[in-house]
Design an enzyme around this catalytic site. Structure first.
Site, PDB file in Angstrom:
ATOM      1  CE  LYS A 135      83.301  17.189 166.862  1.00  0.00           C
ATOM      2  NZ  LYS A 135      84.227  16.241 166.268  1.00  0.00           N
ATOM      3  CG  HIS A 186      87.473  13.684 163.766  1.00  0.00           C
ATOM      4  ND1 HIS A 186      86.162  13.489 163.456  1.00  0.00           N
ATOM      5  CD2 HIS A 186      87.766  12.702 164.664  1.00  0.00           C
ATOM      6  CE1 HIS A 186      85.680  12.436 164.100  1.00  0.00           C
ATOM      7  NE2 HIS A 186      86.636  11.939 164.857  1.00  0.00           N
TER       8      HIS A 186
HETATM    9  C1  FNR Z   1      87.377  12.008 168.807  1.00  0.00           C
HETATM   10  N1  FNR Z   1      86.533  12.836 168.067  1.00  0.00           N
HETATM   11  C2  FNR Z   1      85.241  12.432 167.794  1.00  0.00           C
HETATM   12  N2  FNR Z   1      84.387  13.270 167.142  1.00  0.00           N
HETATM   13  C3  FNR Z   1      83.105  12.902 166.892  1.00  0.00           C
HETATM   14  O1  FNR Z   1      82.368  13.692 166.307  1.00  0.00           O
HETATM   15  N3  FNR Z   1      82.659  11.681 167.320  1.00  0.00           N
HETATM   16  C4  FNR Z   1      83.447  10.786 167.957  1.00  0.00           C
HETATM   17  O2  FNR Z   1      83.001   9.700 168.341  1.00  0.00           O
HETATM   18  C5  FNR Z   1      84.807  11.150 168.192  1.00  0.00           C
HETATM   19  N4  FNR Z   1      85.667  10.286 168.803  1.00  0.00           N
HETATM   20  C6  FNR Z   1      86.931  10.713 169.170  1.00  0.00           C
HETATM   21  C7  FNR Z   1      87.761   9.869 169.919  1.00  0.00           C
HETATM   22  C8  FNR Z   1      88.980  10.345 170.356  1.00  0.00           C
HETATM   23  C9  FNR Z   1      89.844   9.456 171.208  1.00  0.00           C
HETATM   24  C10 FNR Z   1      89.413  11.645 170.026  1.00  0.00           C
HETATM   25  C11 FNR Z   1      90.750  12.185 170.507  1.00  0.00           C
HETATM   26  C12 FNR Z   1      88.623  12.456 169.259  1.00  0.00           C
HETATM   27  C13 FNR Z   1      86.979  14.186 167.675  1.00  0.00           C
HETATM   28  C14 FNR Z   1      86.704  15.193 168.786  1.00  0.00           C
HETATM   29  O3  FNR Z   1      85.331  15.433 168.936  1.00  0.00           O
HETATM   30  C15 FNR Z   1      87.398  16.526 168.486  1.00  0.00           C
HETATM   31  O4  FNR Z   1      87.011  16.995 167.226  1.00  0.00           O
HETATM   32  C16 FNR Z   1      88.919  16.423 168.554  1.00  0.00           C
HETATM   33  O5  FNR Z   1      89.315  15.654 169.652  1.00  0.00           O
HETATM   34  C17 FNR Z   1      89.520  17.814 168.675  1.00  0.00           C
HETATM   35  O6  FNR Z   1      90.903  17.771 168.710  1.00  0.00           O
HETATM   36  P1  FNR Z   1      91.769  17.768 170.053  1.00  0.00           P
HETATM   37  O7  FNR Z   1      91.083  18.695 171.050  1.00  0.00           O
HETATM   38  O8  FNR Z   1      91.757  16.343 170.530  1.00  0.00           O
HETATM   39  O9  FNR Z   1      93.089  18.218 169.578  1.00  0.00           O
END
Ligand code: FNR
Length: 379
Positions: A255, A279
């Site tokens: 990812k 992310h």
């Molecule tokens: C995340 N994301 C994320 N990714 C991951 O691999 N582990 C994690 O713990 C987190 N934590 C996290 C917290 C918050 C509050 C957000 C908004 C995002 C990233 C998430 O998996 C994803 O890649 C993004 O949120 C995609 O973008 P959009 O849909 O928020 O625009």
């Protein structure tokens, strides 16, 4: 489908607006922010809006088929919930709410290593729809233990996150005093006190905890565990990924991939899926929008690997755009959290309902009967 909710909150933007007034400022900033000047987050949205599709007409009655297959599993819909850490800070019990939605609609639910619930709690609720996200422990014994807990709890797919080699500065979060545990300042108490729904829900659930990691940090204190993770979670490299590949016999995705060379290398290391994502622009403010990176990665590895996409998706039309550009599946992070922060127990289901309604309407207007036809409508 709840007609009243569909009238009041027909779009993810409506849920975001409501969420902002329901949760404290520090929780909102944690959820909504990117990093730096937040230009990357804006770029994700702007570039998405620039992906255009041209309708074709005269196709008679269309009832679009949204179902798809990924890693040998049939899903009713081509989208799911991205892993989000510290979930309970934004809405207490959010993981359970979203895992229930996933089980009901037969879509994947991504549980983060740093979520506030464990795989043992969430796996059974997700009823086979769970995907587990791994941040890499340095200690291989701990890694193997986490993987076996996820497997035994029914998680089918592993997402190894590559794009977080270190914490990002997240200036908006600093200004808002986001911290674990929440800082004990007058400002923080005041910000919580003026959000009574969130405060009552938090009092009844208790403070968020990094429950999955408690076993390894030997503590339930969230600050201690935060420190433990800073010291004991490593940075990934290709050797590490190969070890994970050898230890995980389910579907494996890397990812956070933005470069075609990384995608090719991931395929060589034996992943089943390349997860194109930046992310949600929470780590690096200076890169291209994730949707801009997608076509080159599809071209590089689309024949050898499945392509999952996230970052900047805020509606059914955005899901369609990513699929049209060659993604096989799409995840949404903030969108689902806005929904739960806005509507608590009803949020997950309503988010899915509105995304489905938006996808169906747009597919009919594009003249597409199924997801494969979307690729023919790119302008
Ligand atoms: C995340 N994301 C994320 N990714 C991951 O691999 N582990 C994690 O713990 C987190 N934590 C996290 C917290 C918050 C509050 C957000 C908004 C995002 C990233 C998430 O998996 C994803 O890649 C993004 O949120 C995609 O973008 P959009 O849909 O928020 O625009």
């Amino acid at each position: 489908m709840n007609p009243e909710l569909m009238t009041r909150y027909p779009a993810i933007a409506d849920l975001a607006a409501r969420a902002r007034t329901r949760i404290p400022f520090f929780a909102w900033e944690y959820l909504d922010s990117g990093t730096g000047l937040d230009q990357g987050a804006q770029r994700n949205r702007d570039a998405m809006a620039n992906v255009m599709l041209t309708p074709q007409f005269m196709k008679g009655f269309i009832k679009p088929d949204l179902s798809t297959e990924l890693f040998g599993q049939r899903y009713n819909l081509p989208f799911g919930v991205a892993p989000v850490g510290l979930t309970g800070l934004m809405w207490p019990g959010a993981e359970k709410i979203l895992a229930r939605t996933a089980a009901k609609y037969r879509i994947p639910y991504g549980l983060s290593t740093v979520a506030t619930e464990t795989p043992e709690t969430i796996g059974p609720i997700a009823e086979g729809m769970g995907w587990f996200q791994l941040y890499p422990p340095k200690d291989p014994g701990i890694r193997r233990d986490i993987l076996s807990r996820a497997k035994e709890s029914g998680f089918t797919t592993l997402m190894v996150t590559a794009d977080t080699p270190a914490n990002s500065r997240r200036e908006r979060q600093r200004r808002a005093e986001v911290s674990v545990p929440p800082s004990q300042t007058f400002r923080t108490y005041f910000r919580a006190a003026i959000r009574p729904h969130w405060s009552i829900a938090t009092l009844s659930h208790g403070m968020p905890r990094f429950r999955t990691m408690e076993k390894y940090a030997n503590s339930t204190d969230i600050a201690q565990i935060g420190l433990y993770m800073t010291e004991n979670m490593g940075s990934l490299d290709w050797d590490y990924l190969e070890q994970v590949r050898a230890e995980w016999d389910g579907a494996l995705m890397l990812k956070g991939i933005m470069h075609p060379d990384d995608a090719r290398q991931a395929v060589k290391a034996g992943v089943d899926g390349v997860h194109v994502s930046n992310h949600g622009a929470r780590q690096f403010d200076g890169g291209p929008a994730a949707i801009e990176a997608l076509p080159a990665i599809v071209q590089a590895v689309g024949g050898d690997s499945r392509i999952v996409f996230d970052s900047g998706v805020r509606g059914g039309l955005d899901i369609i755009r990513a699929l049209a550009l060659g993604a096989d599946f799409v995840l949404l992070g903030r969108a689902f959290m806005y929904a739960v922060a806005a509507l608590a127990e009803r949020g997950g289901d309503h988010a899915v309902d509105l995304l489905v309604a938006d996808m169906e309407s747009n597919m009919v207007n594009l003249g597409c009967r199924n997801l494969a036809e979307l690729r023919e409508r790119l302008s």
